[in-house]
Design an enzyme around this catalytic site. Sequence first.
Site, PDB file in Angstrom:
ATOM      1  N   HIS A 169       0.832  -1.199   0.000  1.00 50.74           N
ATOM      2  CA  HIS A 169       0.000   0.000   0.000  1.00 50.74           C
ATOM      3  C   HIS A 169       0.866   1.248   0.000  1.00 50.74           C
ATOM      4  O   HIS A 169       0.588   2.224  -0.708  1.00 50.74           O
ATOM      5  CB  HIS A 169      -0.916  -0.015   1.226  1.00 50.74           C
ATOM      6  CG  HIS A 169      -2.043   0.969   1.143  1.00 50.74           C
ATOM      7  ND1 HIS A 169      -2.043   2.147   1.856  1.00 50.74           N
ATOM      8  CD2 HIS A 169      -3.204   0.963   0.437  1.00 50.74           C
ATOM      9  CE1 HIS A 169      -3.151   2.816   1.602  1.00 50.74           C
ATOM     10  NE2 HIS A 169      -3.873   2.124   0.737  1.00 50.74           N
ATOM     11  N   HIS A 225      -4.874   6.305  -5.364  1.00 50.35           N
ATOM     12  CA  HIS A 225      -5.972   7.063  -4.779  1.00 50.35           C
ATOM     13  C   HIS A 225      -6.308   8.241  -5.692  1.00 50.35           C
ATOM     14  O   HIS A 225      -5.494   8.687  -6.483  1.00 50.35           O
ATOM     15  CB  HIS A 225      -5.605   7.581  -3.389  1.00 50.35           C
ATOM     16  CG  HIS A 225      -5.416   6.498  -2.385  1.00 50.35           C
ATOM     17  ND1 HIS A 225      -4.200   5.891  -2.179  1.00 50.35           N
ATOM     18  CD2 HIS A 225      -6.293   5.893  -1.535  1.00 50.35           C
ATOM     19  CE1 HIS A 225      -4.332   4.962  -1.243  1.00 50.35           C
ATOM     20  NE2 HIS A 225      -5.583   4.930  -0.848  1.00 50.35           N
ATOM     21  N   HIS A 277      -7.713  -1.761  -4.720  1.00 50.67           N
ATOM     22  CA  HIS A 277      -7.889  -2.261  -3.358  1.00 50.67           C
ATOM     23  C   HIS A 277      -8.606  -3.612  -3.338  1.00 50.67           C
ATOM     24  O   HIS A 277      -8.358  -4.440  -2.456  1.00 50.67           O
ATOM     25  CB  HIS A 277      -8.618  -1.229  -2.497  1.00 50.67           C
ATOM     26  CG  HIS A 277      -7.753  -0.063  -2.112  1.00 50.67           C
ATOM     27  ND1 HIS A 277      -7.592   1.042  -2.926  1.00 50.67           N
ATOM     28  CD2 HIS A 277      -6.972   0.152  -1.010  1.00 50.67           C
ATOM     29  CE1 HIS A 277      -6.762   1.893  -2.337  1.00 50.67           C
ATOM     30  NE2 HIS A 277      -6.370   1.383  -1.181  1.00 50.67           N
ATOM     31  N   HIS A 308     -14.732   6.667   3.238  1.00 58.69           N
ATOM     32  CA  HIS A 308     -13.377   6.107   3.254  1.00 58.69           C
ATOM     33  C   HIS A 308     -12.385   6.983   4.010  1.00 58.69           C
ATOM     34  O   HIS A 308     -11.714   6.530   4.946  1.00 58.69           O
ATOM     35  CB  HIS A 308     -12.888   5.890   1.824  1.00 58.69           C
ATOM     36  CG  HIS A 308     -11.419   5.635   1.723  1.00 58.69           C
ATOM     37  ND1 HIS A 308     -10.525   6.613   1.329  1.00 58.69           N
ATOM     38  CD2 HIS A 308     -10.672   4.531   1.975  1.00 58.69           C
ATOM     39  CE1 HIS A 308      -9.296   6.128   1.348  1.00 58.69           C
ATOM     40  NE2 HIS A 308      -9.351   4.858   1.721  1.00 58.69           N
ATOM     41  N   HIS A 366     -10.485   6.477   8.015  1.00 54.51           N
ATOM     42  CA  HIS A 366      -9.031   6.391   8.158  1.00 54.51           C
ATOM     43  C   HIS A 366      -8.549   7.324   9.267  1.00 54.51           C
ATOM     44  O   HIS A 366      -7.793   6.919  10.163  1.00 54.51           O
ATOM     45  CB  HIS A 366      -8.348   6.776   6.844  1.00 54.51           C
ATOM     46  CG  HIS A 366      -7.969   5.620   5.987  1.00 54.51           C
ATOM     47  ND1 HIS A 366      -6.873   4.835   6.234  1.00 54.51           N
ATOM     48  CD2 HIS A 366      -8.553   5.114   4.862  1.00 54.51           C
ATOM     49  CE1 HIS A 366      -6.781   3.892   5.295  1.00 54.51           C
ATOM     50  NE2 HIS A 366      -7.794   4.037   4.453  1.00 54.51           N
ATOM     51  N   PHE A 373      -1.509   7.363   4.595  1.00 54.85           N
ATOM     52  CA  PHE A 373      -1.507   6.207   3.709  1.00 54.85           C
ATOM     53  C   PHE A 373      -0.240   5.359   3.793  1.00 54.85           C
ATOM     54  O   PHE A 373      -0.295   4.146   3.614  1.00 54.85           O
ATOM     55  CB  PHE A 373      -1.735   6.640   2.261  1.00 54.85           C
ATOM     56  CG  PHE A 373      -3.160   7.006   1.959  1.00 54.85           C
ATOM     57  CD1 PHE A 373      -4.201   6.411   2.644  1.00 54.85           C
ATOM     58  CD2 PHE A 373      -3.467   7.942   0.978  1.00 54.85           C
ATOM     59  CE1 PHE A 373      -5.527   6.744   2.363  1.00 54.85           C
ATOM     60  CE2 PHE A 373      -4.778   8.274   0.701  1.00 54.85           C
ATOM     61  CZ  PHE A 373      -5.811   7.682   1.395  1.00 54.85           C
ATOM     62  N   HIS A 385     -11.247  -1.698   4.449  1.00 59.94           N
ATOM     63  CA  HIS A 385     -11.305  -1.744   2.985  1.00 59.94           C
ATOM     64  C   HIS A 385     -12.158  -2.897   2.464  1.00 59.94           C
ATOM     65  O   HIS A 385     -12.659  -2.827   1.339  1.00 59.94           O
ATOM     66  CB  HIS A 385      -9.902  -1.765   2.397  1.00 59.94           C
ATOM     67  CG  HIS A 385      -9.397  -0.383   2.138  1.00 59.94           C
ATOM     68  ND1 HIS A 385      -9.684   0.321   0.994  1.00 59.94           N
ATOM     69  CD2 HIS A 385      -8.671   0.459   2.916  1.00 59.94           C
ATOM     70  CE1 HIS A 385      -9.147   1.514   1.049  1.00 59.94           C
ATOM     71  NE2 HIS A 385      -8.526   1.636   2.210  1.00 59.94           N
TER      72      HIS A 385
END
Length: 595
Positions: free
Chosen positions: A171, A192, A201, A324, A328, A345, A358
């Site tokens: 990732h 992204h 993903h 999303h 996070h 990230f 996810h």
Amino acid sequence: MASNSCPPTNIITISYTKHISTLPFSNQSRIFATRNRTSVSKILSKSTKNNDQNPNTAHNNDNTKFDRRNMLIGLGGLYGVATASATLAAPLKTSDLATCGPAFNGLNCCPPKATNIVDFVAPPIPTTLRVRPAAHLVDDQYKEKFNKAISLMKALPSSDPRSFIQQANVHCAYCNGGHNQSGFSNLDLQVHGSWIFLPFHRLYLYFFERILGKLIDDPTFALPYWNWDSPAGMQMPAMYTDLSSPLYDRFRNADHVPSRVVDLNYDGRDDSDVTDDDIIAANLTVMYRQLVSNSRTARLFMGQPFRAGDVPSPGSGSLENVPHGPVHTWAGDPNQPNGEDMGTFYAAARDPIFYAHHCNIDRMWFIWKTLGTNRKNFTDPDWLNASFIFYDENAQAIRVSVKDCLETKSLGYTYQNVDLPWVNARPTPRPSKLNKNTLFTSTPKIANAMEKTSTKIKFPRPLDSVLRTDVARPRKSRNKKEKEHEEEVLVISIEVDKDIYVKFDVYINDEDDIPTKKTQIRTEYAGSFVNVPHKHKHGGHSKSMMKTTFRVGLSEIIDDLGADDDDGVTVTLIPRSGKKNNAIIIKSLKIEFSS
């Protein structure tokens, strides 16, 4: 299945089309628009139809654009090591793993170098699909199996591409500048902020899940999903908070452990005067807005086209923005420099809860296609043939394409069924104080605020306080068939500081100064832009400002507000996080139509 053949490229031409931007109205221009809306609408409608009406042909977001394929043929040398064959290959492609380099600040997220890379071959669909369960509903036997699998993955040598740290690095490498686009040494392959967010993903989870199953010799093993879209699952799943479990991560927000309700529209801080019931109600209407009314086209839901040679992050879809992004940040530790682990990230996948989060994002894509006949995946070959490289359960490097993951059953899994209470959580319009017979009329309170912003506003400008501006509608008074064929879309061009958490909310024809958490999820609320910190190199440099677009669907909102016959709408932008130091720059606003 749509054809995967690329459009012909043997005819070389260079052409461009100028987009006509809709400027904010002054008091005089409101009068002008009322008298001349027919001619203005024809011009704007023609511009929209020629450019952005079809999501499968819209390549870029700048006001003046050359055809990208043709431009790359003539200007490939400007893009580093691009060759003639590379510039003709429009789909994104991961460079060979040997070319992976340091991410931001020299961080090495690269996987082990592969001796050979083979193309993905989908396994036969099993008679019984693996079922990914809701994390809050699993039994002790499942927890024991899951804990064992993660423990074994963490026990693998760090040099093994299947190890937990190497899987977390996947990732990091794809999100923070480790991988370049094949043929473009100075352009990141950023997963992204575009239409590849969901397929990347999905494939990432697929290989992670297969590795876990192989480690415990159970091909039926399936990852759990964090069911944050339903009240029963709107807490951090308990099995991730056991300090003795391999699922625990110490870099989380200590204030957000059970029984704290997750805030799907989290602003980066907790509101002390908001109850759990307030948050649950807001969560359900946010889910409705993002999955139902704000996702009627693939482009709105999945994000903007991103092709070989494009600068990363052309624009996120509704799901990637909210919920999303806020989940996070809600889970990450605010005491860490960048909100590690989940709040940034590069470190997010070091927390095992990342995969549960996810899985539910993937489940939303699975559900989205069942919510209406128009909700279909892109058929553009540049999307279908975009590809990435992962290591499988046998430590074999695999190149896999988006077209390989369009259906979960083709990958051998499905999701446990639970209720979807947000499907019926449509916000209820409140009685309006506005005089609907007068264009852009506002209450005195709003009129005073708009005098400082809307009537004299010039773009670009920082979003460092509440901003209100009027935006003209190219077409109005559309019939039902027209609305079903094309969604009315607000397009906001922005620059944001990608290194920090940035969030702003969008309201249409709102009458309040700043809606509170208790009242913000109502008909006037159109959506939220969210940036989760992701330090990396954009376009061959490491500047923190990132150009992108934010799009929200307006058709249902305008109907619910009784504004379908209006020449324009009043747009209110409210910065919730990142409003200091010019972290958000609004470049332009316009309305267009998209099928």
